[in-house]
Write a protein that holds these residues in place. Structure first.
Motif, mmCIF file in Angstrom:
data_model
loop_
_atom_site.group_PDB
_atom_site.id
_atom_site.type_symbol
_atom_site.label_atom_id
_atom_site.label_comp_id
_atom_site.label_asym_id
_atom_site.label_seq_id
_atom_site.Cartn_x
_atom_site.Cartn_y
_atom_site.Cartn_z
ATOM 1 N N UNK A 243 0.800 -1.069 0.153
ATOM 2 C CA UNK A 243 -0.027 0.025 -0.044
ATOM 3 C C UNK A 243 0.959 1.243 -0.146
ATOM 4 N N UNK A 244 0.260 2.440 -0.026
ATOM 5 C CA UNK A 244 0.982 3.778 0.065
ATOM 6 C C UNK A 244 1.682 3.850 1.399
ATOM 7 N N UNK A 245 0.857 3.173 2.282
ATOM 8 C CA UNK A 245 1.777 3.064 3.765
ATOM 9 C C UNK A 245 3.036 2.740 3.644
ATOM 10 N N UNK B 67 3.203 8.322 10.588
ATOM 11 C CA UNK B 67 3.495 7.173 10.120
ATOM 12 C C UNK B 67 4.522 6.226 10.902
ATOM 13 N N UNK C 26 5.395 7.918 -4.435
ATOM 14 C CA UNK C 26 5.601 8.351 -3.190
ATOM 15 C C UNK C 26 5.592 9.876 -2.785
ATOM 16 N N UNK D 263 3.351 11.653 -4.245
ATOM 17 C CA UNK D 263 1.797 12.324 -4.566
ATOM 18 C C UNK D 263 1.585 13.132 -3.425
ATOM 19 N N UNK E 18 -4.011 6.093 2.988
ATOM 20 C CA UNK E 18 -2.748 5.594 3.128
ATOM 21 C C UNK E 18 -2.725 4.162 2.940
ATOM 22 N N UNK E 19 -3.794 3.521 3.202
ATOM 23 C CA UNK E 19 -3.978 2.068 2.909
ATOM 24 C C UNK E 19 -4.334 1.700 1.559
ATOM 25 N N UNK E 20 -4.559 2.618 0.882
ATOM 26 C CA UNK E 20 -5.005 2.054 -0.596
ATOM 27 C C UNK E 20 -3.788 2.099 -1.411
ATOM 28 N N UNK E 21 -3.930 1.571 -2.645
ATOM 29 C CA UNK E 21 -2.927 1.370 -3.702
ATOM 30 C C UNK E 21 -2.981 2.360 -4.620
ATOM 31 N N UNK E 22 -2.075 2.642 -5.394
ATOM 32 C CA UNK E 22 -2.040 3.928 -6.468
ATOM 33 C C UNK E 22 -2.667 2.958 -7.574
ATOM 34 N N UNK E 23 -3.529 3.502 -8.187
ATOM 35 C CA UNK E 23 -4.466 3.115 -9.412
ATOM 36 C C UNK E 23 -3.425 3.610 -10.780
ATOM 37 N N UNK F 99 -2.552 7.259 -11.359
ATOM 38 C CA UNK F 99 -1.475 7.819 -10.571
ATOM 39 C C UNK F 99 -0.276 7.249 -11.389
#
Lengths: 346, 247
Positions: A195-197, A221, B102, B104, B114-119, B122
């Motif tokens: 994930x982005x995290x 974070x 990173x 973005x 933050x717990x999503x993924x980039x589509x 992006x």
């Protein structure tokens, strides 16, 4: 893809069958899972975020105590129970035992997350070796504080009720509690790191100042990562408390020089900053440790020291890091040769 | 036209070393503004003060009319005021694309995001901007394996990915292959014109800054020495003396 599925399936079958195939080693296998949990959680901050904590053992010890206190407090007065030093007779029904165990695990996890945020708020201002020493100080101080706190048994520690029923069945239960927590943790991290995290904590590791300059909420974070790690370590501590039955603060709960360091060695040996590294490292380390403790008694610490030195000097990336370089296609990585030397192009 | 960055009487010293004394300047919205001066004249210190890297001793700094001199770096960055570093800083262990993703803008992100993924959007944006700076071919290489000049371009693309309103560039052409400099000037101008990003640029290469800037400030010995259009600055005897070490 099919190969990968077979690989995972074989692992799951082995995990489920292990305590029945090797009945003598049930507790040893449970300890391997404990090592996997603490190594994976250490790697969340140490490997993925670049914050080498020597204080994660604080959450293990605190998890033990929280679980014990919760279990006792459900039925008896805690001060009276610990004050009797095992002299009184305290009975727990099966229901009280299991209710205490599962509630204890949950509360231990949550409480450890909370203290990770509090400690992190203070210590995350420290960088590099200062963070390592600062967190080590916290762990040592926590152990000393608890060992002087009579309400939780002081230096004598706490004795919990024994598993009600066949003790061999109890060992199987503890194995599956550790294994279950370990598998959940592994799957959670496998997801989290995509994930982005995951990207954000990697950015903090690579260049925290740059991450700040790009507007990443670095402190949040860092706190969130440590709180998640502490949650799982707290649960592992809670399970250990029931497995050990009796534990005391300095040698078994806040054991900074044993488990507190072993978890770091596991992650380094396997390869820090990788998902599989801490798992591989924990297994190798535990086997190495048990073999030397049995066959090299008297020299076991020397052998362990030699292993640490050899890892740090010759295997900087650990076993998995070394494999990633040799067999990049196992990890879906581009081969080394594909990397250009980087000359300018207009 | 209105000022987007306003520096009002800012002073900064490190122990006994005075780096900036009573500097006042303003950067107009939508322009390219230059900041020049001999080595050690306090240019980077001023940049660091503006982006909140260190506290200032006195004076105040405004960004879009808001006092920012007491805010930390991350908050200022999330307001849309971004900087690049003189010693280029990228995430060396990640690929070019990951470096972009990173970057973005976190000001638009909630904690749950933050717990999503980039589509795909992006990814497309990341690749388009890498194409824009000419790094498309190298997008899957480890950023640390790129040359210094390419890392500089990557850092510039990362800054664009963050969608800033204003960008502070610390020597964007230093260490870049001379044949690439014209391309870089063109990209900076396009970032300014097409994306509407106000640029505030420290530069030692006079040809670059004179070509590009609408307005130039010159520092010497921590003080504002001169300001004006590129033509004014070029003919200003005090500036020439400062560079030649007349005082």
């Amino acid at each position: 893809m099919a190969k990968r599925a077979v690989f995972y399936l074989a692992l799951i079958v082995f995990m489920l069958a292990a305590p029945f195939v090797f009945p003598v080693f049930k507790t040893q296998l449970a300890t391997v899972w404990l090592m996997i949990i603490v190594a994976l959680t250490w790697d969340m901050t140490g490997g993925q975020m670049g914050y080498n904590s020597l204080g994660n053992i604080t959450f293990y010890g605190t998890g033990m105590y929280v679980a014990a206190v919760v279990t006792i407090a459900l039925v008896y007065d805690v001060g009276e129970y610990t004050g009797s030093s095992g002299g009184g007779i305290y009975e727990f029904t099966d229901g009280q035992y299991f209710a205490g165990m599962f509630l204890g695990m949950l509360v231990a996890g949550l409480f450890c997350s909370l203290i990770a945020i509090v400690i992190g708020y203070i210590t995350f201002g420290l960088r590099g070796p200062y963070f390592a020493i600062g967190t080590l100080g916290v762990a040592i101080a926590a152990g000393e504080l608890v060992s002087n706190w009579e309400w939780v048994g002081g230096g004598q520690g706490i004795a919990l009720p024994v598993y009600p029923g066949d003790l061999e069945d109890g060992k199987v239960l503890f194995y599956f509690l550790f294994a279950g927590t370990g598998v959940v943790l592994f799957l959670f991290l496998k997801w989290l790191y995509t994930t982005r995290f995951g990207a954000a904590i990697n950015a903090i590791r690579d260049d925290e100042e740059k991450a700040e300059a790009m507007g990443i909420h670095t402190l949040q974070y860092k706190l969130a990562t440590w709180a998640m790690a502490a949650f799982f370590v707290g649960i592992a501590g809670a399970i250990s408390a029931f497995q050990l039955i009796h534990f005391e603060p300095l040698e078994s709960a806040y054991q900074t020089i044993n488990l507190g360091i072993f978890m770091v060695v596991c992650a380094l040996l396997g390869g820090k900053g990788t998902l599989w590294g801490p798992v591989v490292g924990a297994i190798l380390f535990h086997v190495f440790k048990e073999v030397t403790w049995n066959y090299l008694l008297g020299w076991q610490w020397v052998a362990l020291g030699a292993l640490i030195v050899a890892t740090v000097v010759y295997f900087e990336g650990g076993v998995v890091g070394w494999l990633m370089e040799r067999k990049p296609h196992w990890f879906n990585l581009p081969a080394k040769a594909d990397e250009a030397t980087g000359e300018d192009q207009p | 036209m209105s000022a987007i960055i306003e520096v009002d009487n800012v002073s900064k010293s490190f122990g006994g070393v005075v780096a900036n004394t009573g500097i006042s300047l303003s950067v107009e919205r939508g322009t390219i503004t230059g900041l020049i001066g001999p080595n050690g004249s306090g240019k980077t210190t001023l940049f660091n003060s503006i982006v909140g890297y260190h506290p200032i001793d006195s004076g105040s700094i405004f960004f879009e009319g808001r006092e920012i001199s007491t805010l930390p770096v991350q908050k200022i960055a999330r307001l849309g005021l971004l900087r690049t570093f003189q010693q280029t800083r990228i995430y060396g262990q990640m690929t070019g694309v990951d470096n972009m993703l990173i970057s973005l803008p976190h000001r638009k992100m909630g904690f749950a995001d933050a717990f999503g993924r980039n589509g795909p959007e992006e990814y497309e944006r990341a690749e388009a901007l890498l194409e824009f700076v000419g790094l498309y071919q190298k997008r899957f290489l480890r950023a640390g394996s790129l040359s210094f000049g390419q890392q500089k371009l990557l850092e510039f693309a990362m800054a664009l990915m963050n969608e800033p309103t204003s960008l502070l560039l610390d020597e964007p052409t230093a260490g870049i292959n001379p044949t690439l400099i014209n391309g870089l000037i063109d990209r900076l101008q396009r970032a300014n014109a097409e994306f509407g990003i106000t640029l505030f640029v420290i530069e030692h290469n006079m040809r670059v800054i004179m070509n590009m800037a609408d307005h130039i400030y010159c520092l010497a010995h921590g003080q504002l020495l001169a300001q004006g259009s590129p033509a004014d600055i070029q003919s200003d005897q005090r500036v020439i003396d400062a560079y030649l070490g007349a005082h």
